[in-house]
Design a protein around this motif. Structure first.
Motif, PDB file in Angstrom:
ATOM      1  N   VAL A   1       1.580   6.719  22.903  1.00 68.67           N
ATOM      2  CA  VAL A   1       1.557   5.869  21.705  1.00 68.67           C
ATOM      3  C   VAL A   1       0.138   5.409  21.421  1.00 68.67           C
ATOM      4  O   VAL A   1      -0.298   5.369  20.265  1.00 68.67           O
ATOM      5  N   LEU A   2      -0.601   5.083  22.465  1.00 70.04           N
ATOM      6  CA  LEU A   2      -1.984   4.657  22.269  1.00 70.04           C
ATOM      7  C   LEU A   2      -2.821   5.818  21.720  1.00 70.04           C
ATOM      8  O   LEU A   2      -3.673   5.612  20.845  1.00 70.04           O
ATOM      9  N   GLN A   3      -2.574   7.032  22.198  1.00 68.24           N
ATOM     10  CA  GLN A   3      -3.285   8.187  21.653  1.00 68.24           C
ATOM     11  C   GLN A   3      -2.934   8.402  20.178  1.00 68.24           C
ATOM     12  O   GLN A   3      -3.807   8.706  19.360  1.00 68.24           O
ATOM     13  N   ALA A   4      -1.679   8.217  19.818  1.00 65.65           N
ATOM     14  CA  ALA A   4      -1.280   8.356  18.414  1.00 65.65           C
ATOM     15  C   ALA A   4      -1.948   7.273  17.567  1.00 65.65           C
ATOM     16  O   ALA A   4      -2.422   7.551  16.459  1.00 65.65           O
ATOM     17  N   ALA A   5      -2.008   6.052  18.085  1.00 63.77           N
ATOM     18  CA  ALA A   5      -2.669   4.962  17.364  1.00 63.77           C
ATOM     19  C   ALA A   5      -4.155   5.250  17.200  1.00 63.77           C
ATOM     20  O   ALA A   5      -4.746   4.963  16.150  1.00 63.77           O
ATOM     21  N   THR A   6      -4.758   5.838  18.216  1.00 67.04           N
ATOM     22  CA  THR A   6      -6.172   6.212  18.140  1.00 67.04           C
ATOM     23  C   THR A   6      -6.388   7.223  17.020  1.00 67.04           C
ATOM     24  O   THR A   6      -7.350   7.122  16.265  1.00 67.04           O
ATOM     25  N   ARG A   7      -5.469   8.188  16.898  1.00 66.14           N
ATOM     26  CA  ARG A   7      -5.580   9.176  15.818  1.00 66.14           C
ATOM     27  C   ARG A   7      -5.457   8.508  14.450  1.00 66.14           C
ATOM     28  O   ARG A   7      -6.192   8.850  13.517  1.00 66.14           O
ATOM     29  N   VAL A   8      -4.560   7.530  14.332  1.00 66.92           N
ATOM     30  CA  VAL A   8      -4.412   6.810  13.057  1.00 66.92           C
ATOM     31  C   VAL A   8      -5.698   6.074  12.716  1.00 66.92           C
ATOM     32  O   VAL A   8      -6.224   6.167  11.601  1.00 66.92           O
ATOM     33  N   VAL A  34     -17.546   0.897   2.583  1.00 65.34           N
ATOM     34  CA  VAL A  34     -16.670   1.457   3.617  1.00 65.34           C
ATOM     35  C   VAL A  34     -15.860   0.345   4.275  1.00 65.34           C
ATOM     36  O   VAL A  34     -14.652   0.488   4.493  1.00 65.34           O
ATOM     37  N   ALA A  35     -16.490  -0.776   4.582  1.00 68.75           N
ATOM     38  CA  ALA A  35     -15.777  -1.896   5.206  1.00 68.75           C
ATOM     39  C   ALA A  35     -14.656  -2.395   4.295  1.00 68.75           C
ATOM     40  O   ALA A  35     -13.543  -2.685   4.766  1.00 68.75           O
ATOM     41  N   ALA A  36     -14.920  -2.476   2.997  1.00 64.61           N
ATOM     42  CA  ALA A  36     -13.900  -2.940   2.056  1.00 64.61           C
ATOM     43  C   ALA A  36     -12.738  -1.950   1.996  1.00 64.61           C
ATOM     44  O   ALA A  36     -11.563  -2.350   1.984  1.00 64.61           O
ATOM     45  N   TRP A  37     -13.046  -0.656   1.974  1.00 69.81           N
ATOM     46  CA  TRP A  37     -11.980   0.350   1.925  1.00 69.81           C
ATOM     47  C   TRP A  37     -11.143   0.286   3.197  1.00 69.81           C
ATOM     48  O   TRP A  37      -9.907   0.335   3.143  1.00 69.81           O
ATOM     49  N   ARG A  38     -11.807   0.182   4.359  1.00 73.64           N
ATOM     50  CA  ARG A  38     -11.075   0.101   5.630  1.00 73.64           C
ATOM     51  C   ARG A  38     -10.178  -1.131   5.653  1.00 73.64           C
ATOM     52  O   ARG A  38      -9.028  -1.064   6.102  1.00 73.64           O
ATOM     53  N   HIS A  39     -10.705  -2.261   5.196  1.00 75.70           N
ATOM     54  CA  HIS A  39      -9.913  -3.483   5.169  1.00 75.70           C
ATOM     55  C   HIS A  39      -8.663  -3.288   4.311  1.00 75.70           C
ATOM     56  O   HIS A  39      -7.553  -3.652   4.710  1.00 75.70           O
ATOM     57  N   GLN A  40      -8.846  -2.705   3.141  1.00 73.56           N
ATOM     58  CA  GLN A  40      -7.722  -2.478   2.240  1.00 73.56           C
ATOM     59  C   GLN A  40      -6.705  -1.518   2.852  1.00 73.56           C
ATOM     60  O   GLN A  40      -5.498  -1.754   2.790  1.00 73.56           O
ATOM     61  N   GLU A  41      -7.180  -0.431   3.435  1.00 78.09           N
ATOM     62  CA  GLU A  41      -6.274   0.571   3.998  1.00 78.09           C
ATOM     63  C   GLU A  41      -5.534   0.033   5.218  1.00 78.09           C
ATOM     64  O   GLU A  41      -4.319   0.233   5.364  1.00 78.09           O
ATOM     65  N   LEU A  42      -6.237  -0.668   6.096  1.00 82.19           N
ATOM     66  CA  LEU A  42      -5.570  -1.247   7.267  1.00 82.19           C
ATOM     67  C   LEU A  42      -4.561  -2.309   6.841  1.00 82.19           C
ATOM     68  O   LEU A  42      -3.467  -2.407   7.415  1.00 82.19           O
ATOM     69  N   SER A  43      -4.898  -3.091   5.824  1.00 76.20           N
ATOM     70  CA  SER A  43      -3.958  -4.091   5.299  1.00 76.20           C
ATOM     71  C   SER A  43      -2.712  -3.412   4.760  1.00 76.20           C
ATOM     72  O   SER A  43      -1.583  -3.875   4.990  1.00 76.20           O
ATOM     73  N   ARG A  44      -2.910  -2.299   4.043  1.00 72.81           N
ATOM     74  CA  ARG A  44      -1.770  -1.558   3.496  1.00 72.81           C
ATOM     75  C   ARG A  44      -0.854  -1.073   4.617  1.00 72.81           C
ATOM     76  O   ARG A  44       0.371  -1.210   4.550  1.00 72.81           O
ATOM     77  N   ILE A  45      -1.441  -0.546   5.665  1.00 72.62           N
ATOM     78  CA  ILE A  45      -0.645  -0.048   6.795  1.00 72.62           C
ATOM     79  C   ILE A  45       0.074  -1.209   7.486  1.00 72.62           C
ATOM     80  O   ILE A  45       1.271  -1.125   7.788  1.00 72.62           O
ATOM     81  N   LEU A  46      -0.648  -2.301   7.739  1.00 68.41           N
ATOM     82  CA  LEU A  46      -0.056  -3.443   8.434  1.00 68.41           C
ATOM     83  C   LEU A  46       1.060  -4.107   7.631  1.00 68.41           C
ATOM     84  O   LEU A  46       2.011  -4.640   8.206  1.00 68.41           O
ATOM     85  N   GLN A  47       0.957  -4.074   6.301  1.00 72.20           N
ATOM     86  CA  GLN A  47       1.999  -4.675   5.458  1.00 72.20           C
ATOM     87  C   GLN A  47       3.348  -3.986   5.643  1.00 72.20           C
ATOM     88  O   GLN A  47       4.392  -4.558   5.333  1.00 72.20           O
ATOM     89  N   ARG A  48       3.335  -2.788   6.156  1.00 75.12           N
ATOM     90  CA  ARG A  48       4.582  -2.042   6.375  1.00 75.12           C
ATOM     91  C   ARG A  48       5.314  -2.514   7.628  1.00 75.12           C
ATOM     92  O   ARG A  48       6.447  -2.111   7.868  1.00 75.12           O
ATOM     93  N   LEU A  49       4.653  -3.361   8.426  1.00 77.57           N
ATOM     94  CA  LEU A  49       5.272  -3.908   9.635  1.00 77.57           C
ATOM     95  C   LEU A  49       5.878  -5.272   9.338  1.00 77.57           C
ATOM     96  O   LEU A  49       5.338  -6.027   8.528  1.00 77.57           O
ATOM     97  N   PRO A  50       6.950  -5.622  10.039  1.00 76.62           N
ATOM     98  CA  PRO A  50       7.480  -6.982   9.895  1.00 76.62           C
ATOM     99  C   PRO A  50       6.449  -7.993  10.417  1.00 76.62           C
ATOM    100  O   PRO A  50       5.657  -7.675  11.314  1.00 76.62           O
ATOM    101  N   PRO A  51       6.441  -9.208   9.869  1.00 82.60           N
ATOM    102  CA  PRO A  51       5.450 -10.210  10.287  1.00 82.60           C
ATOM    103  C   PRO A  51       5.388 -10.430  11.799  1.00 82.60           C
ATOM    104  O   PRO A  51       4.299 -10.557  12.358  1.00 82.60           O
ATOM    105  N   ALA A  52       6.527 -10.468  12.465  1.00 88.49           N
ATOM    106  CA  ALA A  52       6.529 -10.690  13.918  1.00 88.49           C
ATOM    107  C   ALA A  52       5.816  -9.553  14.643  1.00 88.49           C
ATOM    108  O   ALA A  52       5.073  -9.783  15.608  1.00 88.49           O
TER     109      ALA A  52
END
Length: 165
Positions: free
Chosen positions: A21-28, A117-135
């Motif tokens: 799972v950590l290797q998959a997360a690294t790829r993401v 690049v930092a702004a794009w990364r922030h936006q993309e990571l936020s988009r991915i994280l929003q797909r997770l439940p808050p907990a």
């Protein structure tokens, strides 16, 4: 020191799925990092961007600090710097009172590239994280903070000894 030149310690066995799972997360995360440079429309290569990012962290740095921070040979960094200076993203200078000491720093355009690049990364990571439940986001934040602390200095960060005071 490069990972391939380190001696391997015998570590206690971990559940295989933990490492997988950590290797998959690294790829993401690597995918996010690689795609983020695309926002620059070919203005710089990934190695050149890495140098810009290091200079953004170090501000103005002695040229001998940059190869250590990047884990590259000095001649490679010189070639990268030459291209970035020619493109107007990096400046070369010298230290007051030490004209023989070459310094490198970002220009306004170099800083702008890093910010884009930092702004794009922030936006993309936020988009991915929003797909997770808050907990789950809270648990992930805690686990990743612990992972970063366990990895220690040198994994994705500039060693404190290289950051000017």
């Amino acid at each position: 020191m490069a990972p391939s030149s380190r001696t391997h310690q015998v570590l206690p066995e971990l559940a295989p799925e933990t490492v997988e799972v950590l290797q998959a997360a690294t790829r993401v995360l690597a995918g996010v990092a690689l795609r983020s440079v695309d926002v620059l429309d070919g203005a710089v290569t990934l190695p050149q961007f890495r140098m810009l990012a290091v200079l953004a962290d170090l501000r103005r740095a002695r040229s001998v600090q940059v190869p250590r921070a990047l884990g590259l040979e000095a001649s490679t960094v010189t070639r990268l710097a030459d291209r970035l200076v020619a493109a107007g993203h990096v400046t070369r200078g010298s230290e007051p009172g030490h004209r023989g000491v070459v310094t490198l720093g970002l220009t306004a355009t170099g800083q702008d590239l890093v910010s884009q690049v930092a702004a794009w990364r922030h936006q993309e990571l936020s988009r991915i994280l929003q797909r997770l439940p808050p907990a789950a986001r809270g648990q992930l934040t805690t686990a990743l903070r612990q992972l970063v602390e366990a990895a220690g200095e040198g994994y994705g960060t500039i060693p404190r000894s290289l950051v000017p005071v």
